[in-house]
Design a protein around this motif. Structure first.
Motif, PDB file in Angstrom:
ATOM      1  N   ALA A  81       0.826  -1.201   0.000  1.00  0.00           N
ATOM      2  CA  ALA A  81       0.000   0.000   0.000  1.00  0.00           C
ATOM      3  C   ALA A  81       0.862   1.253   0.000  1.00  0.00           C
ATOM      4  O   ALA A  81       0.577   2.226  -0.711  1.00  0.00           O
ATOM      5  N   ARG A  82       1.938   1.218   0.783  1.00  0.00           N
ATOM      6  CA  ARG A  82       2.823   2.378   0.824  1.00  0.00           C
ATOM      7  C   ARG A  82       3.535   2.581  -0.516  1.00  0.00           C
ATOM      8  O   ARG A  82       3.737   3.709  -0.957  1.00  0.00           O
ATOM      9  N   ASP A  83       3.891   1.479  -1.185  1.00  0.00           N
ATOM     10  CA  ASP A  83       4.507   1.596  -2.512  1.00  0.00           C
ATOM     11  C   ASP A  83       3.552   2.280  -3.491  1.00  0.00           C
ATOM     12  O   ASP A  83       3.966   3.150  -4.277  1.00  0.00           O
ATOM     13  N   LEU A  84       2.272   1.894  -3.445  1.00  0.00           N
ATOM     14  CA  LEU A  84       1.294   2.516  -4.335  1.00  0.00           C
ATOM     15  C   LEU A  84       1.070   3.974  -3.978  1.00  0.00           C
ATOM     16  O   LEU A  84       0.945   4.828  -4.864  1.00  0.00           O
ATOM     17  N   ALA A  85       1.006   4.257  -2.683  1.00  0.00           N
ATOM     18  CA  ALA A  85       0.836   5.650  -2.258  1.00  0.00           C
ATOM     19  C   ALA A  85       2.012   6.501  -2.711  1.00  0.00           C
ATOM     20  O   ALA A  85       1.828   7.628  -3.196  1.00  0.00           O
TER      21      ALA A  85
END
Length: 316
Positions: A81-85
């Motif tokens: 999720a952090r990678d996508l954010a």
């Protein structure tokens, strides 16, 4: 109630922020569509969103935030999720994530689920309002539930087809550049899944994650993210898809080589088609004739366009 149009300057932003602080509703522009904003921590304000839209209360809302730090205060982000954010925020991506205990988000926002849909919009006016207000804003699309989404302030303020007279104000920043709602990604069994195609192509998400994104089987009667109801984005008139010519009495919206009375994109440009989709549906619906729409490829932004068209054409 009279719905006011506010200029998105310092005074207009101050007025909008003050209205939100009093529990009123303000439509704000985002890069995707106009959103109907209310304080996501105020249960009464959130209830007014459902009431103004005529939206079923089992259909969760997206919470809009100014940055990743604010998102982490209300949701739990894993590495993916952090990678996508990091890759796509601010932008047209919504993530459905575990709700952080003590987040302060009103239960109506999540429709009783233990997850929350969050997005960091890129539009400068949305960003300015979020920072001026200083809190999370629940903001579904600013249109009556199930009807055509709003990509201009005039769409929102229309008293017949929009929300005019039901909300306090609209921040008028012109047309939304993307023109379809955000792409929604959730997680099932630890894997990312596409819950709604939107303004960020799924191919870009797959590239960022280094692998494909699955499309799960969804239950429209129990949505776990916005935009999953079978009938949605619908004009008042009937809508026929994949039309190569108009039938008697129909208005044909063309695309590429299929000419019509109006066209999503004569040059078959999917970005142009997405930006024009809801505006042309509003224009066509105003004529009171059955509507036909030319075929649109299912690739890239075409997946989001076709998702909206299929829901718009679904039985009501």
């Amino acid at each position: 109630m009279q719905t006011r149009l506010l200029v998105p300057d310092d005074q207009g932003l101050a007025e909008a922020s003050a209205l939100l602080a009093r529990g009123e509703l303000v439509a704000m522009p985002t890069e995707t569509v106009y959103g109907l904003a209310g304080d996501a921590r105020d249960g009464r304000a959130v209830a007014r969103i459902y009431e103004a839209k005529g939206r079923p209360s089992f259909n969760p809302l997206i919470v809009h935030l100014p940055d990743l730090g604010a998102a982490e205060r209300i949701a739990v982000l894993d590495d993916a999720a952090r990678d996508l954010a990091d890759a796509f925020w601010p932008g047209a991506l919504t993530l459905v994530l575990p709700l952080r205990p003590g987040s302060g988000i009103a239960p109506l926002v999540t429709a009783g689920l233990d997850t929350v849909a969050i997005r960091v919009p890129a539009h400068p006016v949305a960003q300015a309002l979020l920072r001026r207000f200083g809190g999370p804003l629940a903001a579904p699309s600013a249109n009556p539930s199930g009807r055509i989404s709003a990509t201009t302030a005039a769409h929102v303020a229309d008293p017949v087809t929009g929300l005019g007279g039901r909300i306090a104000a609209v921040l008028d920043a012109g047309a939304c550049p993307v023109g379809v709602e955000s792409t929604i990604i959730g997680w099932q069994d630890g894997r990312p899944v596409l819950l709604r195609p939107g303004g960020l192509p799924a191919e870009a998400i797959a590239a960022a994650l280094g692998g494909p994104v699955a499309t799960p089987r969804l239950d429209p009667a129990a949505p776990n993210a916005p935009g999953q109801l079978t009938s949605h984005y619908a004009p008042r008139a009937s809508l026929r898809l994949n039309a190569t010519a108009a039938r008697p009495g129909e208005l044909l919206i063309g695309f590429g080589p299929v000419a019509g009375e109006m066209s999503l994109s004569e040059g078959a440009d999917l970005a142009e088609a997405a930006a024009r989709l809801f505006e042309l549906l509003h224009q066509a619906d105003a004529q009171g004739r059955p509507i036909a729409v030319a075929p649109v490829p299912e690739t890239g932004l075409g997946a989001a366009i076709n998702d909206r068209l299929r829901r718009a054409a679904a039985p009501r």
